[in-house]
Design a protein around this motif. Structure first.
Motif, short mmCIF file in Angstrom:
data_model
loop_
_atom_site.label_atom_id
_atom_site.label_comp_id
_atom_site.label_asym_id
_atom_site.label_seq_id
_atom_site.Cartn_x
_atom_site.Cartn_y
_atom_site.Cartn_z
N ILE A 201 0.75 -1.27 0.04
CA ILE A 201 0.04 -0.04 0.04
C ILE A 201 0.98 1.26 0.15
O ILE A 201 0.40 2.19 -0.85
CB ILE A 201 -0.87 0.03 1.28
N ALA A 202 2.19 1.22 1.09
CA ALA A 202 2.75 2.35 0.85
C ALA A 202 3.37 2.50 -0.42
O ALA A 202 3.97 3.61 -0.89
CB ALA A 202 3.66 2.27 2.24
N ALA A 203 3.92 1.55 -1.05
CA ALA A 203 4.74 1.66 -2.27
C ALA A 203 3.82 2.28 -3.51
O ALA A 203 4.38 3.13 -4.22
CB ALA A 203 5.10 0.24 -2.62
N LEU A 204 2.53 1.51 -3.49
CA LEU A 204 1.67 2.15 -4.45
C LEU A 204 1.34 3.62 -4.24
O LEU A 204 1.07 4.54 -5.23
CB LEU A 204 0.55 1.36 -4.83
N THR A 205 1.11 4.06 -3.06
CA THR A 205 1.06 5.20 -2.58
C THR A 205 1.90 6.41 -3.14
O THR A 205 1.81 7.45 -3.46
CB THR A 205 0.99 5.66 -1.13
N ALA A 206 3.28 6.08 -2.74
CA ALA A 206 4.32 6.72 -3.24
C ALA A 206 4.65 7.04 -4.83
O ALA A 206 4.97 7.90 -5.29
CB ALA A 206 6.00 6.26 -2.62
N ALA A 207 4.64 5.42 -5.15
CA ALA A 207 4.70 5.59 -6.62
C ALA A 207 3.66 6.38 -7.37
O ALA A 207 3.58 6.90 -8.47
CB ALA A 207 4.74 4.15 -7.13
N GLY A 208 2.41 6.37 -7.07
CA GLY A 208 1.25 7.07 -7.66
C GLY A 208 1.38 8.19 -7.57
O GLY A 208 1.09 9.05 -8.59
#
Length: 447
Positions: free
Chosen positions: A269-276
């Motif tokens: 979730i954190a990875a896709l938040t940052a990448a998003g």
């Protein structure tokens, strides 16, 4: 301060009009950037995951609301292009009243459904309370955001894309100062970040409203214009609802996908938040050109200048495709480094997830350029039903990935959700535009 979109070279007019819009979009995205960076650095990975977890729900509620205002101001630009200023003021006044009334109604509904939706998307227990705290404060800003979006939409409809930028600069500075105060100094965590965002939007809305109502020369909104007119109300809702449905439908798809993402845990979730957030920045040039072209198309459609519309779409499409190549390179080569801005000590799994996502969408970014060009063009023409159709395409794409592909291909399937959604949205938009283009050509020949 204003751009003349009814004369001169179409592509030059659109690009000059788009530049302030791009900067405005960058500043709007900075709200999320600032919140995410400060929350991630001061509070931690779980807090960042909590803020990212509500992204789809936030788009569902706030995106739906702002979609309405985008539709409300289409006739303002068309009447301005046609030189029908009294009618233009009628539409502008009604749009302000509708934005406020609908915004307040949405706040009530949003607070009722937000927690059940958090449960529905399988929000992990370790971030549930943080997500709820953040989003339930954020919703109080919905009427403010709708009014602000409406005021800036009116200004852009009249050819002014620069002053809305100044209001956002003020808002971002307020947001940054309050984020540091509330989160960094007072330790209010995600609640402080949400509160800072609401207050900063209020500041921008007040200044935008005063300017539009007092300083726009062509605009002369009377008290009678603010009283809802049934005919105008029906027309604006007819235009606004399909745009709103586009956000609603795509957000439902995002929430379905978020359910699949949540199954991979807080690191994903954190990875896709940052990448998003990195991806959103890359969208800005193409999105800005699309929004600018929508206003260009609206004004020229009202003026009956169909040849300029066709020429503009052709040129902006080529320019957007070239920009998408550059954006792809940035996502692939620089994106993974930018992800590290959001968390002070990211774990290896989070970085791995972020890289996989950025590499995948980076290879398919031309599909985004098509989406921005054709969706905004059709919206500017008033054919907003196309937005809803495209939204259905995006929903089907994300559902396909979530229910059919993720169980077999895991996180790799999640990364392809965006490209599949873009493709299924592009196909109907291209078909509808080509049909309208043939109509315009026949009208040009008839003249």
């Amino acid at each position: 301060m204003k751009n003349d979109l009814l004369s001169g070279k179409p592509v030059k007019s659109v690009v000059l009009f788009a530049l302030p819009i791009m900067l405005s979009s960058l500043l709007q995205y900075s709200y999320n950037f600032v919140d995410n960076i400060i929350v991630g650095q001061y509070v931690g990975t779980q807090a960042l995951a909590a803020v990212g977890n509500i992204g789809a729900i936030n788009s569902f509620i706030i995106g739906t609301a702002l979609g309405l205002t985008s539709g409300f101001t289409i006739p303002v630009a068309q009447k301005f292009g046609a030189g029908e200023y009294r009618k233009m003021n009628n539409y502008a006044g009604n749009s302000i009243t509708l934005s406020l009334v609908i915004g307040i109604s949405i706040v009530v509904v949003a607070h009722i459904i937000s927690n059940p939706i958090l449960r529905l998307i399988n929000t992990p227990d370790d971030i549930f309370k943080l997500s709820a705290d953040y989003i339930n404060i954020l919703y109080f800003g919905v009427p403010i955001q709708m009014l602000f979006n409406n005021f800036t939409g009116i200004a852009r409809s009249l050819g002014d894309s620069k002053r809305p930028l100044y209001f956002l600069i003020l808002s971002v500075l307020v947001n940054l100062a309050l984020d540091i105060l509330f989160v960094g100094k007072l330790g209010l965590g995600v609640r402080g970040a949400a509160l800072a965002t609401v207050i900063s939007y209020f500041a921008a809305c007040v200044f935008a409203g005063v300017f539009v109502l007092k300083k726009e020369k062509e605009l002369n909104i009377k008290k009678s214009d603010l009283v809802p007119n049934k005919k105008i109300f029906a027309e604006q809702m007819k235009l606004g609802i399909p745009v709103s449905l586009q956000f609603t439908i795509t957000s439902i798809g995002s929430m379905i996908l978020q359910t699949a993402i949540n199954g991979f845990g807080s690191s994903a979730i954190a990875a896709l938040t940052a990448a998003g957030r990195v991806e959103q920045v890359m969208n800005i040039p193409m999105s800005g050109l699309g929004v600018a072209n929508a206003t260009f198309v609206s004004q020229n459609y009202g003026a009956g200048k169909y040849e300029r519309i066709i020429k503009s779409v052709n040129n902006i499409l080529i320019l957007d495709l070239l920009i998408s190549v550059f954006c792809s390179a940035v996502l692939i080569f620089a994106g993974p480094y930018a992800v590290r801005w959001f968390v002070s000590n990211p774990d290896a799994q989070m970085i791995s997830y972020a890289k996989q996502y950025l590499y995948t969408i980076g290879g398919c970014y031309a599909l985004v350029s098509l989406l921005f060009v054709f969706r905004n063009t059709l919206q500017g023409l008033g054919f907003t039903y196309a937005n809803a159709i495209a939204g259905v395409g995006e929903l089907l794409g994300r559902m396909l990935v979530s229910f059919l592909l993720t169980p077999y291909f895991g996180f790799a399937a999640v990364c392809f959700a965006g490209p599949v959604a873009w493709l299924l949205a592009d196909l109907p938009l291209i078909f509808i535009y080509l049909k309208k283009k043939r109509m315009f050509k026949s009208l040009i020949e008839y003249k």
